[in-house]
Structure formats: C-alpha cells, structure tokens
Design a protein around this motif. Sequence first.
Motif, mmCIF file in Angstrom:
data_model
loop_
_atom_site.group_PDB
_atom_site.id
_atom_site.type_symbol
_atom_site.label_atom_id
_atom_site.label_comp_id
_atom_site.label_asym_id
_atom_site.label_seq_id
_atom_site.Cartn_x
_atom_site.Cartn_y
_atom_site.Cartn_z
ATOM 1 N N ASP A 108 38.668 35.162 45.807
ATOM 2 C CA ASP A 108 39.555 35.188 46.969
ATOM 3 C C ASP A 108 39.371 33.903 47.779
ATOM 4 N N SER A 109 40.039 33.808 48.916
ATOM 5 C CA SER A 109 40.014 32.578 49.712
ATOM 6 C C SER A 109 38.632 32.263 50.276
ATOM 7 N N SER A 110 37.747 33.255 50.361
ATOM 8 C CA SER A 110 36.375 33.007 50.824
ATOM 9 C C SER A 110 35.422 32.791 49.649
ATOM 10 N N ASN A 111 35.978 32.609 48.467
ATOM 11 C CA ASN A 111 35.227 32.364 47.228
ATOM 12 C C ASN A 111 34.431 33.583 46.759
ATOM 13 N N LYS A 112 34.875 34.770 47.187
ATOM 14 C CA LYS A 112 34.262 36.016 46.736
ATOM 15 C C LYS A 112 34.914 36.433 45.421
ATOM 16 N N LEU A 113 34.082 36.826 44.469
ATOM 17 C CA LEU A 113 34.579 37.255 43.165
ATOM 18 C C LEU A 113 35.356 38.563 43.303
ATOM 19 N N GLU A 144 47.273 42.518 46.098
ATOM 20 C CA GLU A 144 48.037 42.174 47.304
ATOM 21 C C GLU A 144 47.234 41.265 48.219
ATOM 22 N N LYS A 145 45.927 41.516 48.336
ATOM 23 C CA LYS A 145 45.079 40.686 49.202
ATOM 24 C C LYS A 145 45.040 39.252 48.683
ATOM 25 N N ILE A 146 44.817 39.082 47.392
ATOM 26 C CA ILE A 146 44.712 37.735 46.827
ATOM 27 C C ILE A 146 46.041 37.001 46.955
ATOM 28 N N ILE A 147 47.149 37.706 46.841
ATOM 29 C CA ILE A 147 48.472 37.088 46.982
ATOM 30 C C ILE A 147 48.709 36.657 48.430
ATOM 31 N N LYS A 148 48.273 37.480 49.384
ATOM 32 C CA LYS A 148 48.493 37.160 50.803
ATOM 33 C C LYS A 148 47.569 36.059 51.301
ATOM 34 N N THR A 149 46.316 36.077 50.859
ATOM 35 C CA THR A 149 45.329 35.156 51.433
ATOM 36 C C THR A 149 45.038 33.945 50.565
ATOM 37 N N GLY A 150 45.391 34.004 49.283
ATOM 38 C CA GLY A 150 45.113 32.889 48.386
ATOM 39 C C GLY A 150 43.731 32.978 47.773
ATOM 40 N N GLY A 151 43.440 32.032 46.908
ATOM 41 C CA GLY A 151 42.150 31.992 46.228
ATOM 42 C C GLY A 151 42.228 31.070 45.033
#
Length: 180
Positions: A108-113, A144-151
Amino acid sequence: MDVYTEKVDCTNVKSVKEDLLKFLSDYKVYVYTRADKGYEYLGMYSFMLVIKNPYSNETLDIELGGSFTVFFSNWHAHYFAFDNDYEQMKRDIKGLLSGSIGALSVMDSSNKLIVTDLCSADFTKMTDKLQFLRSHIYNEDKFEKIIKTGGSMHVVFWNQAESLMFDIIADGEVNDEYTT
C-alpha cells in the motif's frame, strides 16, 4: 491412487528430503536442521532446504516437517502432505527457478504488504493491470483501499534482472511503465 486423498509419506521426512534433492539435482541445495545456527526453530525431525540464487542474495527456502512451506522474496505458501499439494509445490518451485513464474507483492502507499501470490511471467502482456491486480487481491476492502490510496506492485523473479515494479497511482491507475 486418488491424488486428492493419498497422503505423502512424511512420517519419514528424510525420504521427502531425498526426493526433493533428486528433483533439485541441477541446483546447489544446502540442508539445515535445528542443530544449525539460525535454524533452531525447526522441529525435531524437520529440514530446511536452501537454494542459493546465483543472480542475487534472494534464496528459495523449503521447510519440510509435518507439512511443507516454500519461501521466496515476500511470498510463501504452505502445502499439506498430500500428493496433489506435494506435486503443486514441486511445480511452483520449478516455475520460480525457471523464471516462468514470479513472486508478486502488492504494497500500500505506506509500503505495508497487502498481498503476496505467484504470477506467470507473461502477465506483462496484459493491457489491464487493474484487472490483473483484482485477480490477485481476493479481499474487496483491500482492493478498494489500494485503488484509493495507491501503492506499488512488485514481481520478483529468480533472475533479479527480470524483476518488475509498477506504481499503483491513487484513484485507480497503474503506471504501465515499470522499473527493474
């Protein structure tokens, strides 16, 4: 023999180890037990097979005990001691070592797997990277989270030079340019 119910004889884990060593005879395989430094966590009758990677510091590790676990990059999978799982494990190992499959990691955007999986090397031919991503993230909330926040999406191959990284841009785009 029914491959879905026939159990691999892991009462003698040594025989499984010997079978895998024959299967991996083209590679230098190191065998460790709980008596070896760094492997004290292994069970009494367990083994760790480690295949050193000539292209990088990444190794492919195979833990043998009551069940089997394969580790590569951020990915790992558990296989039960049944014929079908054991044969799938061998196919996955060969695919990783041959470069026909890679280890997928989505961060994810915070580099969490978020998720790890295996994927075919030909996924780069896909034109819809979001569809590819959806097919590997089974949890709709995580998708949905990864799509909204990026990564980012990483695919690590045995030969590191073939590994890829894609940015997932917030609000649903995947940068089709990749970096190695």
